[in-house]
Design an enzyme around this catalytic site. Structure first.
Site, PDB file in Angstrom:
ATOM      1  NE  ARG A 155      29.930  29.692  33.525  1.00 32.64           N
ATOM      2  CZ  ARG A 155      29.031  29.957  34.458  1.00 32.64           C
ATOM      3  NH1 ARG A 155      27.751  29.668  34.243  1.00 32.64           N
ATOM      4  NH2 ARG A 155      29.372  30.522  35.593  1.00 32.64           N
TER       5      ARG A 155
ATOM      6  N   GLY B  30      28.277  24.490  29.813  1.00 36.09           N
ATOM      7  CA  GLY B  30      28.578  25.695  29.054  1.00 36.09           C
ATOM      8  C   GLY B  30      27.505  26.753  29.101  1.00 36.09           C
TER       9      GLY B  30
ATOM     10  NE  ARG C   9      32.377  39.196  32.145  1.00 32.10           N
ATOM     11  CZ  ARG C   9      32.466  37.895  32.435  1.00 32.10           C
ATOM     12  NH1 ARG C   9      33.262  37.119  31.721  1.00 32.10           N
ATOM     13  NH2 ARG C   9      31.779  37.373  33.417  1.00 32.10           N
TER      14      ARG C   9
ATOM     15  NE  ARG D 298      40.064  34.468  31.655  1.00 25.91           N
ATOM     16  CZ  ARG D 298      38.876  34.312  32.232  1.00 25.91           C
ATOM     17  NH1 ARG D 298      38.785  34.023  33.505  1.00 25.91           N
ATOM     18  NH2 ARG D 298      37.776  34.426  31.519  1.00 25.91           N
TER      19      ARG D 298
ATOM     20  CG  ASP E 167      40.877  31.008  37.151  1.00 26.44           C
ATOM     21  OD1 ASP E 167      41.339  30.777  38.277  1.00 26.44           O
ATOM     22  OD2 ASP E 167      39.683  30.816  36.864  1.00 26.44           O
ATOM     23  CG  ASN E 168      37.951  34.399  38.374  1.00 22.62           C
ATOM     24  OD1 ASN E 168      37.742  34.040  37.222  1.00 22.62           O
ATOM     25  ND2 ASN E 168      37.347  33.853  39.402  1.00 22.62           N
TER      26      ASN E 168
ATOM     27  CG  ASP F  58      34.197  35.111  35.952  1.00 20.96           C
ATOM     28  OD1 ASP F  58      32.977  34.964  35.760  1.00 20.96           O
ATOM     29  OD2 ASP F  58      34.982  34.150  35.976  1.00 20.96           O
TER      30      ASP F  58
END
Length: 466
Positions: A100, A133, A186, A193, A261-262, A271
């Protein structure tokens, strides 16, 4: 030397510098933003827009770029939804990516760093799966609060750059629906990542792995300096992630979803979903209602980040030997301990005197805080405002050892800012977050949010400057 936050905003001219395309088409997929029925500017970061030369944009142009996502001059066109995999609560998932959001632009900031503007809630991508999304306005408001508070507390974090309300009604199972929608942008010092490396390892693409390692070293760590770039990159990332772990703990912050993945390879936090600040020094405090086992609870965050680094090392084994990766991984506990104690001393307003002395002081403080006779923010506020460190009364016998150890410490900054004259510290607990949102949801009253941002920035100024 006292700990200092790594970065401060400054002013520069707009310097587009699209570097991501050198990695080729396998790093991401071209996408376009959704068309939204409305574009109402709700937040513009007036601290950081100048740092990438966009402070002169008027509201119309701002909405064109950050509501409709018309490309910035000489920048990415089209935008890219980045590809990655990841361990989510320790379960490997090869079916994720930017679902998204997308990478919208790259440019240099006032310090010459390569910065990314990335979106959240900008519409579906090839990686959306069954998602719509979109982003709720509440989610965007929560991210503003998280990033502002973490920045003030000296944590290396992405910056909420823009929030535009989009006029759609969204249905969500975990909050009252329908609810208002938004698209957020952002500002990040990259957002490659660990999961990007995991995907490449999964696909056994050695050539792309070499290119991504080189890209990250050149763009974020000053270039390739050794004959073993993968192990060199891992050493940098391990150090920065250790610093992040230490900063989280000293801030009393719980991210909530520390999946691979963060985790940004620059060590920059980003995130923010179910984040919270723990009021008390509570090791088991958990932010995410779905974290039933407490995997990412307050005290386990350093362990979680260490585990994620191990997955990064495993991915790099595609092109690197194991032994130097393992050797670096084994340095994490000490690197984390040093980062934690230095950040703890910085928040107290005292000089760091080396890990051994700092550790004894911090352990004594933790023992007192664990009794929950005082909230974390109140504890740091009391010591941060103290002109003489041997005259603070903390009100609990559990702090006796801490009192003894801090009495002869040297102040790193004099408590001269108006913030230290307030009756109580600036905090960010869930009850206040909900109150801020309720005022917006029920009466479109944004005053609580603006007042809180001003209060947070006031605290940040005091922590940085005295």
């Amino acid at each position: 030397m006292p700990y200092k936050p790594q970065f401060e905003p400054g002013k520069t001219v707009y310097q587009p510098d699209v570097q991501i395309t050198q990695l080729g088409e396998l790093i991401g997929d071209p996408v376009t933003a959704a068309e939204f029925p409305q574009h109402i500017l709700r937040f513009r970061n007036d601290r950081w827009d100048q740092s990438i030369g966009l402070d002169d944009l008027d509201e119309k142009d701002w909405l064109s770029h950050f509501g409709k996502f018309e490309p910035l001059p000489d920048n990415l066109s089209p935008a890219l939804a980045l590809r990655y995999h990841g361990h989510q609560f320790r379960n490997y998932n090869p079916e994720i990516g930017d679902g998204r959001g997308f990478l919208f632009a790259q440019m240099r900031d006032h310090e010459g760093r390569l910065m990314d503007l990335g979106t959240k809630g900008s519409g579906t991508t090839p990686w959306s799966r069954s998602g719509d999304g979109r982003l709720t306005l509440k989610g965007a408001v929560r991210e503003i609060l998280a990033t502002e508070m973490l920045e003030a507390l000296g944590v290396n974090t992405s910056k909420t750059f823009s929030v535009v309300e989009t006029g759609e009604k969204l249905w969500r199972g975990d909050e009252p629906s329908p609810t208002r929608s938004a698209v957020m942008t952002r500002l990040s010092h990259g957002h490659i990542r660990i999961g990007a490396f995991q995907r490449i390892a999964y696909e056994k693409n050695e050539e792309l792995m070499h290119r991504l390692v080189t890209y990250c070293l050149e763009q974020y760590y000053g270039g390739v300096q050794t004959d073993n770039p993968a192990t060199e990159l891992f050493a940098h990332v391990a150090q920065e992630v250790a610093r992040l772990a230490g900063a989280y703990m000293a801030a009393g912050f719980v991210h909530g979803v520390l999946n691979t993945d963060n985790i940004n390879i620059t060590g920059e936090s980003f995130d923010y979903g179910p984040w919270r600040f723990t009021p008390y020094w509570d090791p088991g405090f958990t932010a995410a209602y779905f974290d039933h086992e407490g995997l990412y609870c307050f005290a386990r965050q350093p362990e979680a980040l260490h585990w994620n680094l191990a997955q990064f090392a495993s991915a790099l084994r595609l092109i690197a030997d194991s032994d130097p990766l393992v050797a670096t991984l084994e340095t994490f506990p000490k690197a984390y301990g040093t980062a934690f104690t230095e950040h703890f001393c910085w928040r107290l307003g005292i000089q760091s005197e080396g890990f051994e002395k700092d550790r004894d002081l911090v352990v004594a403080a933790e023992k007192g805080l664990a009794q929950k006779s005082v909230e974390i923010d109140q504890f740091f506020f009391d010591w941060g405002k103290a002109e003489k460190l041997d005259q603070v009364e903390e009100g609990s016998a559990e702090f006796a050892e801490f009192h003894k150890l801090i009495a002869d410490r040297t102040r790193a900054r004099p408590p001269v800012a108006d913030y230290w004259q307030k009756a109580s510290p600036c905090s960010m607990h869930i009850e206040e977050v909900e109150a801020i949102w309720t005022a917006i949801a029920d009466g479109d009253d944004w005053s609580l949010l603006w007042n809180k941002i001003a209060e947070i920035r006031d605290m940040g100024h005091a922590l940085r400057n005295g």
